[in-house]
Design a protein around this motif. Structure first.
Motif, short mmCIF file in Angstrom:
data_model
loop_
_atom_site.label_atom_id
_atom_site.label_comp_id
_atom_site.label_asym_id
_atom_site.label_seq_id
_atom_site.Cartn_x
_atom_site.Cartn_y
_atom_site.Cartn_z
N GLY A 1 0.83 -1.21 0.00
CA GLY A 1 0.00 0.00 0.00
C GLY A 1 0.86 1.25 0.00
N ARG A 2 0.34 2.32 0.58
CA ARG A 2 1.07 3.59 0.64
C ARG A 2 2.30 3.42 1.53
NH1 ARG A 2 -2.49 7.60 3.44
NH2 ARG A 2 -1.02 7.75 5.15
N HIS A 3 3.45 3.86 1.06
CA HIS A 3 4.68 3.64 1.83
C HIS A 3 5.08 4.88 2.65
CE1 HIS A 3 5.82 5.12 -2.20
NE2 HIS A 3 6.67 5.87 -1.53
N THR A 4 4.27 5.93 2.60
CA THR A 4 4.60 7.12 3.40
C THR A 4 3.59 7.27 4.54
OG1 THR A 4 3.24 8.45 1.90
CG2 THR A 4 5.59 8.39 1.46
N GLY A 5 4.04 7.91 5.60
CA GLY A 5 3.16 8.17 6.74
C GLY A 5 2.41 9.48 6.54
N ALA A 6 1.67 9.89 7.58
CA ALA A 6 0.88 11.10 7.51
C ALA A 6 1.40 12.13 8.51
CB ALA A 6 -0.58 10.78 7.80
N LEU A 7 1.27 13.40 8.13
CA LEU A 7 1.55 14.50 9.08
C LEU A 7 0.22 14.87 9.73
CD1 LEU A 7 3.88 16.76 6.89
CD2 LEU A 7 4.56 15.10 8.63
N LEU A 8 0.16 14.83 11.05
CA LEU A 8 -1.10 15.07 11.77
C LEU A 8 -1.02 16.35 12.58
CD1 LEU A 8 -1.51 11.45 13.21
CD2 LEU A 8 -2.49 12.34 11.10
N SER A 9 -2.15 17.02 12.71
CA SER A 9 -2.22 18.18 13.60
C SER A 9 -2.38 17.68 15.03
CB SER A 9 -3.41 19.05 13.21
OG SER A 9 -3.61 20.05 14.18
N ASN A 10 -1.73 18.35 15.99
CA ASN A 10 -1.86 17.91 17.38
C ASN A 10 -2.73 18.85 18.21
OD1 ASN A 10 -0.28 20.15 17.76
ND2 ASN A 10 1.47 19.05 18.65
N SER A 11 -3.34 19.85 17.54
CA SER A 11 -4.19 20.80 18.27
C SER A 11 -5.26 21.38 17.36
CB SER A 11 -3.33 21.91 18.87
OG SER A 11 -2.39 22.35 17.92
N ASP A 12 -6.25 22.04 17.97
CA ASP A 12 -7.37 22.64 17.22
C ASP A 12 -7.10 24.13 17.01
OD1 ASP A 12 -8.16 20.17 18.01
OD2 ASP A 12 -10.13 20.74 18.76
N GLY A 13 -7.51 24.64 15.84
CA GLY A 13 -7.36 26.08 15.58
C GLY A 13 -7.20 26.36 14.10
N ASP A 14 -6.67 27.54 13.77
CA ASP A 14 -6.43 27.93 12.38
C ASP A 14 -4.94 27.81 12.08
OD1 ASP A 14 -9.06 28.50 12.32
OD2 ASP A 14 -8.87 30.68 12.28
N ASP B 1 3.82 8.02 11.08
CA ASP B 1 3.00 9.22 11.28
C ASP B 1 3.73 10.18 12.23
OD1 ASP B 1 1.12 8.05 9.71
OD2 ASP B 1 -0.17 7.39 11.34
N LEU B 2 3.51 11.48 12.02
CA LEU B 2 4.18 12.48 12.82
C LEU B 2 3.19 13.58 13.20
CD1 LEU B 2 7.04 13.32 13.86
CD2 LEU B 2 7.26 14.68 11.77
N GLU B 3 3.11 13.90 14.50
CA GLU B 3 2.20 14.95 14.96
C GLU B 3 2.93 16.28 15.01
OE1 GLU B 3 -0.24 14.10 18.32
OE2 GLU B 3 -0.22 11.96 17.92
N LEU B 4 2.27 17.33 14.46
CA LEU B 4 2.88 18.65 14.34
C LEU B 4 1.94 19.72 14.90
CD1 LEU B 4 4.03 18.40 10.62
CD2 LEU B 4 5.44 17.94 12.62
N ASN B 5 2.53 20.85 15.25
CA ASN B 5 1.73 22.01 15.69
C ASN B 5 1.76 23.05 14.58
OD1 ASN B 5 0.50 24.14 16.89
ND2 ASN B 5 1.81 24.21 18.70
N VAL B 6 0.66 23.20 13.84
CA VAL B 6 0.64 24.17 12.73
C VAL B 6 -0.11 25.44 13.09
CG1 VAL B 6 0.92 22.58 10.79
CG2 VAL B 6 -1.35 22.94 11.74
N ILE B 7 -0.48 25.60 14.38
CA ILE B 7 -1.19 26.83 14.76
C ILE B 7 -0.29 27.75 15.60
CG2 ILE B 7 -3.41 25.64 14.70
CD1 ILE B 7 -3.41 25.69 17.76
N LYS B 8 0.98 27.38 15.72
CA LYS B 8 1.92 28.17 16.54
C LYS B 8 2.40 29.38 15.74
CE LYS B 8 6.30 27.65 18.96
NZ LYS B 8 7.46 26.77 19.18
N GLY B 9 2.08 30.56 16.21
CA GLY B 9 2.46 31.79 15.51
C GLY B 9 3.85 32.25 15.91
N LYS B 10 4.35 33.27 15.23
CA LYS B 10 5.67 33.82 15.51
C LYS B 10 5.60 34.70 16.77
CE LYS B 10 9.28 36.56 13.35
NZ LYS B 10 9.68 37.37 12.19
N LYS B 11 6.51 34.49 17.70
CA LYS B 11 6.54 35.31 18.92
C LYS B 11 7.13 36.68 18.58
CE LYS B 11 5.01 32.36 21.99
NZ LYS B 11 4.20 31.61 21.01
N LEU B 12 6.39 37.72 18.88
CA LEU B 12 6.82 39.07 18.52
C LEU B 12 7.54 39.75 19.71
CD1 LEU B 12 3.61 40.25 16.66
CD2 LEU B 12 5.69 39.28 15.68
#
Length: 610
Positions: free
Chosen positions: A482-495, A532-543
């Motif tokens: 089947g598919r030989h690559t894993g998935a990138l998953l979000s670990n939190s809710d948001g935009d 599979d790898l869990e990532l945080n894609v809602i983390k903004g840049k610290k100003l």
């Protein structure tokens, strides 16, 4: 009036609907100033968008002293159930074959069904104006196909007509006068017999069904015997002869051009539609109250692919659609199965609020999902799975095998053969099919073909054409990678935030962009590795108020991979789902909670080890 009932049958894209356009316009069915859309028979939005016929439809036209009822049939193998039913309603079939492509898998399928019930087809070699046409070879291939399908002597003596439906002409020879469709009209009237009328009271086998907002259920079929009037009492008999319903016919509708008009009375032999009954369905016999025997209905080939339809239980459920309850989803699926005999709906044994929907192929199930999302449904669906059988004599596990024909440029034949061999396909034939093109025939397990279409187009730079048709059930082929690559998953809710996506792009291609709503367990991209790898894609840049060189470089995002419905269904793995809403298509894990997911994964591993 003289009457003929015919069907136009062919492989997809060989010109059926265009041919009917020309027949309607040249028979005087339209007013001179009437505006008629191209491919007028494809009335459904999805049919117009995709350029394919999905539902069989009836039209009627007058030629001299004869009325001809014509049925337009789908050309895709996935909608073969429509063709099988329709052929019981007609007395003749016009087999359309492309002058360059020749007979294709669906040509074989529809012709086999037509010959089996005793029809004597007319062969129409269409698109004779193509620069790569080869009508002599195509005629020989068609004759060989008739012979291979055990046609009798009468059927083998088929008349041939040549022409171009697009240009609006037919002729008895390839170089004949290119004036109009008159030669085809005359051949239809001459070659096909009027419908056979049986003795006795009114009887009609229901062939298609549709829901009308004003008339309710509209049932279409051919009147086998007797006559029917509006307000007449009738009953519906199921296949086994039991009374399914009793009631009155509120309206009798006859086909006139593209319209259905109410008539006072319909006679035996005509194709009509009736309304007024509430539960009668396809394959039922609508008849006079004195009739006790139903009309024999041809059995339909069984489904080969199944998918799990379930409620949308994700965090974003109910935000975009208004039909989200399992009861509403079940009623819609049951209604679809009533009108489409090639579909089978059963409650899932593994989980509540889920249903197993079995059909002929990915396209058929994909069209159903697309139709439902446009109606406002929200649901999640699992990866398509094949329907296995068990050999009664040996107890061996059997799986569906398809005949696959790939037309491809010579330079790409190697990669096509290699990829299909990896998917357990066996090559049966390979021959030239035009300048610089090869036609390769495989027998491949349906399992191995799930999701191959997009890979084929990538491998061949979009130049390959693949056609497939159910062949038979065969012993289990073994494991298919089947598919030989894993998935990138979000670990939190948001935009999702552009800054976070930019810093995570090295992990693999993304399916989302800045501003996309995400939740824990949602698949946001494809991992370059197998896990599979869990990532945080809602983390903004610290100003901060400190400026430093290199801090303010522009964030440039690689464009995300856009997932169409078909692509998403082919992509998801066994433990993943496609979330479908009227506005979005998302990919997610079946179990959203990461701890629960790990626990289930460990228990599966220990079961396999044991």
């Amino acid at each position: 009036m003289n009457l003929r009932n015919i069907a136009i049958i062919a492989h997809v894209d060989h010109g059926k609907t265009t041919l009917i356009d020309r027949l309607l316009s040249q028979s005087g069915s339209f007013r001179e100033n009437q505006k008629v859309a191209e491919r007028a028979m494809d009335s459904n939005d999805l049919e117009r968008e995709r350029g394919i016929t999905i539902l069989a439809k009836v039209t009627s036209l007058n030629w001299k002293e004869t009325r001809i009822n014509i049925v337009d049939t789908p050309g895709h193998a996935d909608f073969g159930g429509e063709v099988e039913r329709i052929l019981n309603m007609v007395d003749g079939a016009v087999l359309l074959v492309d002058a360059a492509e020749g007979p294709m898998p669906q040509t074989k399928f529809v012709l086999q069904k037509a010959l089996k019930i005793g029809l004597r087809p007319i062969v129409c070699i269409n698109k004779i104006d193509r620069p790569d046409e080869r009508h002599n070879e195509v005629v020989n291939e068609v004759f060989d196909l008739f012979a291979n399908l055990d046609a009798n002597e009468e059927q083998l003596d088929f008349p041939i007509i040549y022409g171009s439906a697009k240009q609006g002409w037919m002729a008895d020879t390839p170089t004949g006068s290119q004036e109009n469709m008159a030669p085809l009209f005359d051949l239809i009237v001459r070659h096909f017999n009027p419908p056979v009328v049986e003795e006795g009271p009114f009887r009609m086998l229901v062939t298609t069904i549709e829901a009308n907002p004003f008339l309710g259920r509209v049932l279409t079929g051919r009147v086998r015997s007797g006559t029917i009037k509006a307000n007449q009492s009738v009953k519906a008999l199921s296949r086994d002869g039991k009374i399914a319903e009793q009631g009155r016919v509120s309206k009798v509708l006859a086909f006139r051009g593209l319209e259905r008009l109410p008539v006072d009375e319909a006679e035996a032999g005509d194709i009509i539609a009736i309304s007024g009954l509430t539960t009668a369905t396809v394959s039922d016999t609508i008849c006079d109250t004195t009739v006790t025997e139903p009309i024999y209905a041809q059995p339909i080939d069984p489904p080969t692919l199944t998918m799990t339809f379930r409620i949308n239980d994700g965090p974003l459920a109910g935000k975009e659609g208004d039909k989200v309850q399992s009861r509403v989803i079940r009623d819609r699926l049951v209604r679809e199965a009533e009108g489409n005999v090639a579909l089978k709906v059963t409650p899932s044994v593994n989980e509540t609020d889920a249903f197993e929907v079995a059909g002929r192929g990915e396209l058929q199930l994909g069209i159903l999902i697309e139709t439902m999302r446009r109606e406002g449904f929200e649901l999640t669906v699992g990866r398509p799975r094949v329907v296995f059988k068990t050999d009664e004599e040996t107890g061996e596990k059997l799986e569906p095998v398809e005949e696959v024909i790939v037309d491809v440029d010579e330079e790409y034949t190697g990669v096509v053969v290699q990829k299909l061999s990896e998917r357990r396909a066996e090559m049966r034939d390979m021959r030239p099919s035009g300048v610089g093109r090869q036609r390769i025939v495989f027998h491949a397990p349906t399992r191995g073909l799930i999701g191959y279409q997009s890979e084929l187009l990538s491998d061949t730079r979009g130049t390959a054409i693949m056609n497939r048709l159910f062949h038979s059930y065969a012993p289990y082929f073994g494991e298919i990678p089947g598919r030989h690559t894993g998935a990138l998953l979000s670990n939190s809710d948001g935009d999702a935030v552009a800054y976070a996506i930019f810093n995570l792009q090295d992990r693999g291609p993304m399916f989302i962009e800045h501003g996309t709503k995400v939740y824990a367990g949602m698949i946001i991209g494809e991992h370059t590795r197998g896990n599979d790898l869990e990532l945080n894609v809602i983390k903004g840049k610290k100003l901060t108020n400190v400026r430093a060189s290199g801090k303010d470089e522009a964030v440039v995002l690689t464009p995300p991979i856009r997932m169409s419905l078909e692509k998403a269904l082919a992509y998801v793995g066994e433990d993943e789902l496609v979330e479908v809403t009227p506005k979005s298509i998302r990919l997610r894990k079946a179990i959203l909670d990461p701890h629960e997911r790990k626990r289930v994964s460990r228990s599966k591993e220990s079961d396999n080890a044991a």
